[in-house]
Motif scaffolding. Structure first.
Motif, PDB file in Angstrom:
ATOM      1  N   ASP A  16      -0.517 -15.366  23.787  1.00  0.00           N
ATOM      2  CA  ASP A  16      -0.957 -16.903  24.100  1.00  0.00           C
ATOM      3  C   ASP A  16       0.056 -16.592  25.430  1.00  0.00           C
ATOM      4  N   ASP A  17       1.080 -16.249  26.017  1.00  0.00           N
ATOM      5  CA  ASP A  17       1.569 -16.556  27.529  1.00  0.00           C
ATOM      6  C   ASP A  17       0.260 -15.921  28.343  1.00  0.00           C
ATOM      7  N   ILE A  18      -0.725 -15.389  28.440  1.00  0.00           N
ATOM      8  CA  ILE A  18      -1.639 -14.149  28.988  1.00  0.00           C
ATOM      9  C   ILE A  18      -2.404 -15.442  28.492  1.00  0.00           C
ATOM     10  N   ARG A  19      -2.908 -16.090  27.626  1.00  0.00           N
ATOM     11  CA  ARG A  19      -4.685 -16.517  27.370  1.00  0.00           C
ATOM     12  C   ARG A  19      -3.927 -18.522  28.127  1.00  0.00           C
ATOM     13  N   ASN A  20      -2.652 -18.278  28.083  1.00  0.00           N
ATOM     14  CA  ASN A  20      -2.307 -19.611  28.676  1.00  0.00           C
ATOM     15  C   ASN A  20      -2.084 -19.454  30.077  1.00  0.00           C
ATOM     16  N   ARG A 179      -6.784 -14.942  37.039  1.00  0.00           N
ATOM     17  CA  ARG A 179      -7.862 -15.645  37.385  1.00  0.00           C
ATOM     18  C   ARG A 179      -8.155 -16.530  36.399  1.00  0.00           C
ATOM     19  N   THR A 180      -8.520 -15.833  35.070  1.00  0.00           N
ATOM     20  CA  THR A 180      -9.541 -16.326  34.077  1.00  0.00           C
ATOM     21  C   THR A 180      -8.915 -16.090  33.061  1.00  0.00           C
ATOM     22  N   PRO A 181      -7.731 -16.354  32.772  1.00  0.00           N
ATOM     23  CA  PRO A 181      -6.527 -16.349  31.300  1.00  0.00           C
ATOM     24  C   PRO A 181      -7.052 -16.097  30.825  1.00  0.00           C
ATOM     25  N   ALA A 185      -7.540 -12.766  28.309  1.00  0.00           N
ATOM     26  CA  ALA A 185      -6.892 -12.246  26.967  1.00  0.00           C
ATOM     27  C   ALA A 185      -8.203 -12.157  25.899  1.00  0.00           C
ATOM     28  N   GLU A 186      -9.621 -12.318  25.725  1.00  0.00           N
ATOM     29  CA  GLU A 186     -10.529 -12.484  25.135  1.00  0.00           C
ATOM     30  C   GLU A 186     -11.410 -11.089  24.874  1.00  0.00           C
TER      31      GLU A 186
END
Length: 227
Positions: A16-20, A179-181, A185-186
């Motif tokens: 979640d930290d990476i995704r955000n 850049r595009t977290p 993450a995906e």
């Protein structure tokens, strides 16, 4: 806790930290004044494993090329940190021959260290390839190293930070905010269970190293062939 649960917990706490976009930045990766050094026993993955990891790295580079992608020659599995990296440590402070002798003694009866790499996990600072021992060989070797070095009068910091149980390979370290977290993450999610292959290492190394195992800094003190 078994390795699968450990890797899953690490991933769940971090994704979640990476995704955000809240990944942690390692600001010492490019610092030429970083003098942290240590002693490590390690295994290097074979060409097939390296190639599979490189393909994964390339997919992430398309999304964000500015992170630190572990160079193939630097990839490794840490068997045990004999002296964890700290600022100011150098080989002049120790008698390397004594460390080599204990290393050789600990490896005298090791065999059958098979490793299987499947899926990825992550921390707020890095992306790792999940490694799983295929036998008890790795843990027996670690225990022998622990026993021999802890019984000696040599400088060592074994298990000082935590007891190493994983067999992972670090693939990416974050040196910038992603850049595009969400895309990053995906892509990680797509690799959660990808098979990177298995191998039986042919040798183990005792090295003097920096925090990142950069090839131009690492000095191999001794190599031992294993069955």
């Amino acid at each position: 806790m078994n390795l699968t649960a450990l890797y899953n917990n690490l991933y769940t706490r971090s994704i979640d930290d990476i995704r955000n976009g809240n990944n942690k930045i390692d600001r010492l990766i490019d610092d030429k004044n970083d003098k942290r050094r240590g002693l490590t026993v390690l295994i290097r993955p074979n060409d097939n494993i390296q190639g599979a990891i490189a393909r994964f790295q390339q997919e992430l580079m398309v999304i964000d090329k500015d992170q630190y992608y572990q160079p193939l020659p630097d990839m490794h599995v840490t068997v045990l940190s004999i002296i964890s990296c700290y600022d100011g440590f150098n080989l002049e402070q120790i008698e390397t021959s004594k460390y080599i002798r204990l290393f050789k003694q600990s490896a005298r009866n090791i065999m059958d260290i098979g490793l299987h790499f499947q899926g990825i996990s992550a921390s707020p600072e890095a992306v790792i390839i999940q490694g799983f021992p295929l036998s008890e060989g790795l843990e027996r070797f670690r225990d022998q190293l622990r026993e021999n070095f802890k019984a000696s009068a040599l400088q060592q910091t074994i298990d000082a930070r935590y007891r190493l149980t994983t067999a992972h390979i670090t693939a990416v370290r974050f040196r910038e905010y992603i850049r595009t977290p969400q895309k990053f993450a995906e892509r990680l999610e797509n690799y959660r269970d990808v098979d990177f292959g298995s191998f039986k290492p042919k040798e183990v190394e005792l090295v003097y190293n920096d925090w990142y195992q950069k090839r131009h800094i690492v000095k191999t003190l001794h190599k031992i062939s294993i069955k």
